[in-house]
Design a protein around this motif. Structure first.
Motif, PDB file in Angstrom:
ATOM      1  N   GLN A  49       0.801  -1.206  -0.283  1.00 51.73           N
ATOM      2  CA  GLN A  49       0.084  -0.133   0.248  1.00 51.73           C
ATOM      3  C   GLN A  49       1.324   0.568  -0.687  1.00 51.73           C
ATOM      4  OE1 GLN A  49      -2.758  -0.423   3.072  1.00 51.73           O
ATOM      5  NE2 GLN A  49      -4.805  -0.706   2.205  1.00 51.73           N
ATOM      6  N   ALA A  50       1.437   1.134   1.068  1.00 48.26           N
ATOM      7  CA  ALA A  50       2.630   2.294   1.076  1.00 48.26           C
ATOM      8  C   ALA A  50       3.843   2.375  -0.317  1.00 48.26           C
ATOM      9  CB  ALA A  50       3.587   2.480   2.049  1.00 48.26           C
ATOM     10  N   SER A  51       4.286   1.357  -1.102  1.00 48.31           N
ATOM     11  CA  SER A  51       4.608   1.616  -2.033  1.00 48.31           C
ATOM     12  C   SER A  51       4.077   2.181  -3.226  1.00 48.31           C
ATOM     13  CB  SER A  51       5.314   0.203  -2.534  1.00 48.31           C
ATOM     14  OG  SER A  51       5.940   0.026  -1.632  1.00 48.31           O
ATOM     15  N   ALA A  52       2.771   1.444  -3.946  1.00 48.45           N
ATOM     16  CA  ALA A  52       1.969   1.972  -4.570  1.00 48.45           C
ATOM     17  C   ALA A  52       1.313   3.537  -4.344  1.00 48.45           C
ATOM     18  CB  ALA A  52       0.794   1.095  -4.308  1.00 48.45           C
ATOM     19  N   GLN A  53       1.186   4.502  -2.883  1.00 49.47           N
ATOM     20  CA  GLN A  53       0.219   5.509  -2.510  1.00 49.47           C
ATOM     21  C   GLN A  53       1.541   5.940  -3.188  1.00 49.47           C
ATOM     22  OE1 GLN A  53      -2.182   6.341  -2.447  1.00 49.47           O
ATOM     23  NE2 GLN A  53      -3.505   4.968  -1.302  1.00 49.47           N
ATOM     24  N   SER A  54       3.379   5.462  -2.499  1.00 52.57           N
ATOM     25  CA  SER A  54       4.386   6.983  -2.966  1.00 52.57           C
ATOM     26  C   SER A  54       4.683   7.420  -4.159  1.00 52.57           C
ATOM     27  CB  SER A  54       5.260   5.727  -2.070  1.00 52.57           C
ATOM     28  OG  SER A  54       6.675   7.258  -2.702  1.00 52.57           O
ATOM     29  N   MET A  55       4.125   6.110  -5.158  1.00 54.37           N
ATOM     30  CA  MET A  55       4.539   5.965  -6.726  1.00 54.37           C
ATOM     31  C   MET A  55       3.522   6.990  -7.531  1.00 54.37           C
ATOM     32  SD  MET A  55       5.864   2.137  -6.440  1.00 54.37           S
ATOM     33  CE  MET A  55       5.842   1.983  -8.501  1.00 54.37           C
ATOM     34  N   MET A  56       2.623   6.675  -6.782  1.00 59.25           N
ATOM     35  CA  MET A  56       0.924   7.175  -7.413  1.00 59.25           C
ATOM     36  C   MET A  56       1.300   9.198  -6.794  1.00 59.25           C
ATOM     37  SD  MET A  56      -1.724   4.827  -6.161  1.00 59.25           S
ATOM     38  CE  MET A  56      -3.260   6.126  -7.068  1.00 59.25           C
ATOM     39  N   ALA A  57       1.818   8.890  -6.160  1.00 56.51           N
ATOM     40  CA  ALA A  57       1.850  10.546  -5.721  1.00 56.51           C
ATOM     41  C   ALA A  57       3.375  10.979  -6.302  1.00 56.51           C
ATOM     42  CB  ALA A  57       2.501  10.455  -4.046  1.00 56.51           C
ATOM     43  N   ARG A  58       4.237  10.665  -6.850  1.00 54.64           N
ATOM     44  CA  ARG A  58       5.319  11.243  -7.696  1.00 54.64           C
ATOM     45  C   ARG A  58       4.857  11.467  -9.056  1.00 54.64           C
ATOM     46  NH1 ARG A  58      11.363   8.271  -6.126  1.00 54.64           N
ATOM     47  NH2 ARG A  58      11.499   9.620  -8.512  1.00 54.64           N
ATOM     48  N   MET A  59       4.067  10.641  -9.459  1.00 51.46           N
ATOM     49  CA  MET A  59       2.966  10.766 -10.332  1.00 51.46           C
ATOM     50  C   MET A  59       2.170  11.660 -11.014  1.00 51.46           C
ATOM     51  SD  MET A  59       3.721   9.048 -13.583  1.00 51.46           S
ATOM     52  CE  MET A  59       3.873   7.170 -14.220  1.00 51.46           C
ATOM     53  N   GLU A  60       1.805  11.940  -9.626  1.00 48.92           N
ATOM     54  CA  GLU A  60       1.182  13.357  -9.719  1.00 48.92           C
ATOM     55  C   GLU A  60       1.996  14.218  -9.994  1.00 48.92           C
ATOM     56  OE1 GLU A  60      -2.801  11.368  -6.953  1.00 48.92           O
ATOM     57  OE2 GLU A  60      -1.548  11.927  -6.048  1.00 48.92           O
ATOM     58  N   ILE A  61       3.310  14.744  -8.882  1.00 46.23           N
ATOM     59  CA  ILE A  61       3.669  15.441  -8.723  1.00 46.23           C
ATOM     60  C   ILE A  61       4.297  15.940 -10.458  1.00 46.23           C
ATOM     61  CG2 ILE A  61       6.269  16.180  -8.773  1.00 46.23           C
ATOM     62  CD1 ILE A  61       6.208  14.887  -5.931  1.00 46.23           C
ATOM     63  N   ALA A  62       4.889  14.403 -10.908  1.00 44.95           N
ATOM     64  CA  ALA A  62       5.487  14.555 -12.379  1.00 44.95           C
ATOM     65  C   ALA A  62       3.803  15.563 -13.237  1.00 44.95           C
ATOM     66  CB  ALA A  62       5.761  13.443 -12.689  1.00 44.95           C
ATOM     67  N   GLN A  63       2.753  14.977 -12.972  1.00 43.43           N
ATOM     68  CA  GLN A  63       2.106  16.000 -13.606  1.00 43.43           C
ATOM     69  C   GLN A  63       1.450  16.672 -13.332  1.00 43.43           C
ATOM     70  OE1 GLN A  63      -0.915  12.329 -13.370  1.00 43.43           O
ATOM     71  NE2 GLN A  63      -0.428  12.088 -15.918  1.00 43.43           N
ATOM     72  N   GLY A  64       2.260  17.519 -12.932  1.00 40.78           N
ATOM     73  CA  GLY A  64       1.923  19.312 -11.889  1.00 40.78           C
ATOM     74  C   GLY A  64       0.788  19.081 -11.448  1.00 40.78           C
ATOM     75  N   ASP A  65       0.899  18.284 -10.000  1.00 37.60           N
ATOM     76  CA  ASP A  65      -0.211  18.585  -8.697  1.00 37.60           C
ATOM     77  C   ASP A  65       0.143  17.981  -7.824  1.00 37.60           C
ATOM     78  OD1 ASP A  65      -2.205  19.120  -7.491  1.00 37.60           O
ATOM     79  OD2 ASP A  65      -3.858  17.371  -8.414  1.00 37.60           O
ATOM     80  N   PRO A  66       1.790  18.755  -7.308  1.00 40.38           N
ATOM     81  CA  PRO A  66       1.630  18.528  -5.715  1.00 40.38           C
ATOM     82  C   PRO A  66       0.995  18.929  -4.297  1.00 40.38           C
ATOM     83  CG  PRO A  66       2.210  20.596  -6.634  1.00 40.38           C
ATOM     84  CD  PRO A  66       1.951  19.817  -7.607  1.00 40.38           C
ATOM     85  N   ALA A  67      -0.149  19.444  -4.844  1.00 38.59           N
ATOM     86  CA  ALA A  67      -1.125  18.937  -3.611  1.00 38.59           C
ATOM     87  C   ALA A  67      -1.573  17.619  -3.860  1.00 38.59           C
ATOM     88  CB  ALA A  67      -2.482  20.391  -3.997  1.00 38.59           C
ATOM     89  N   ALA A  68      -2.116  17.462  -4.948  1.00 39.03           N
ATOM     90  CA  ALA A  68      -2.874  15.631  -5.052  1.00 39.03           C
ATOM     91  C   ALA A  68      -1.947  15.157  -3.756  1.00 39.03           C
ATOM     92  CB  ALA A  68      -3.219  15.494  -5.866  1.00 39.03           C
ATOM     93  N   ALA A  69      -0.226  14.836  -4.150  1.00 40.10           N
ATOM     94  CA  ALA A  69       1.073  14.151  -3.919  1.00 40.10           C
ATOM     95  C   ALA A  69       0.804  14.298  -2.326  1.00 40.10           C
ATOM     96  CB  ALA A  69       1.982  14.688  -4.614  1.00 40.10           C
ATOM     97  N   VAL A  70       1.070  15.489  -2.092  1.00 40.89           N
ATOM     98  CA  VAL A  70       1.454  16.149  -0.306  1.00 40.89           C
ATOM     99  C   VAL A  70       0.314  15.362   0.113  1.00 40.89           C
ATOM    100  CG1 VAL A  70       0.979  17.823   1.695  1.00 40.89           C
ATOM    101  CG2 VAL A  70       2.552  17.774  -1.064  1.00 40.89           C
ATOM    102  N   GLU A  71      -0.826  15.335  -0.430  1.00 42.42           N
ATOM    103  CA  GLU A  71      -2.259  14.984   0.064  1.00 42.42           C
ATOM    104  C   GLU A  71      -2.113  13.501   0.526  1.00 42.42           C
ATOM    105  OE1 GLU A  71      -7.009  14.659   0.232  1.00 42.42           O
ATOM    106  OE2 GLU A  71      -5.970  16.358  -1.034  1.00 42.42           O
TER     107      GLU A  71
END
Length: 203
Positions: free
Chosen positions: A152-174
């Motif tokens: 779960q933690a691995s998938a969530q962290s990778m999803m956050a990094r993808m969100e950052i790459a797509q220009g949505d750092p706020a979603a990644a931080v949340e």
């Protein structure tokens, strides 16, 4: 040994695993030896993917000889990671194809979570958000069935990094704050280790 590793206390985890290995070797108990060798195999794979393969092949042979489907499943899953972490996609795919019938036979949600996490790595490293997110959601669904925190933690962290790459750092931080809170509640220090090691191979 397993609980020490789960909590992030790695030195005692490896020491206890080695003690169990010595006892099983002396007793000639193939099933116990497969379990002892496999106890910290996922951490070994992350730190030395290619170097872990000989050990994992031995675990698989021991587990197969003693009818230990669980250890056979994890040996194949970890072998798949040992190849995907090195970008050897075809070899990793072959190991996943051998792991899948064992996962299905035991209906192992934990096994499915690791299976889909392995599949998510290629689109993650390629920056391909569609397939990656599909696999990551499958990881979260499977892991959520049994409360498995590392995947779960691995998938969530990778999803956050993808969100950052797509220009949505706020979603990644949340996402990361929520993930960190769940990890702390679970007491799963291993999850943070697994996540950072998993991502470091292609940073």
């Amino acid at each position: 040994g397993y609980m020490s590793g789960f909590l992030g206390d790695f030195a005692p985890a490896f020491a206890r695993s080695e003690e169990a290995e010595a006892v099983a070797e002396e007793a000639g108990d193939q099933a116990a030896l497969a379990r002892a060798l496999g106890g910290q195999s996922s951490l070994r794979v992350l730190r030395d993917p290619a170097g872990s393969r000989q050990r994992l092949e031995r675990i698989y042979r021991l587990a197969q000889a003693s009818g230990e489907d669980w250890d056979m499943m994890y040996a194949k899953l970890n072998l798949a990671f040992s190849y995907t972490l090195c970008g050897q996609w075809d070899e990793g795919e072959a190991e996943l194809q051998e792991a899948l019938p064992l996962i299905e036979q035991m209906n192992s949600h934990e096994g499915y979570a690791w299976y889909w996490l392995a599949r998510s790595l290629k689109p993650f490293w390629e920056g391909n958000p569609g397939p990656f997110r599909d696999y990551a959601e499958r990881v979260l669904n499977a892991a959520g069935e049994v409360g498995e925190p590392a995947t779960q933690a691995s998938a969530q962290s990778m999803m956050a990094r993808m969100e950052i790459a797509q220009g949505d750092p706020a979603a990644a931080v949340e996402r990361l704050e929520a993930c960190r809170a769940r990890t702390i509640v679970a007491g799963a220090g291993r999850s943070e280790e697994h996540t950072s090691e998993l991502q470091s191979h292609h940073d």
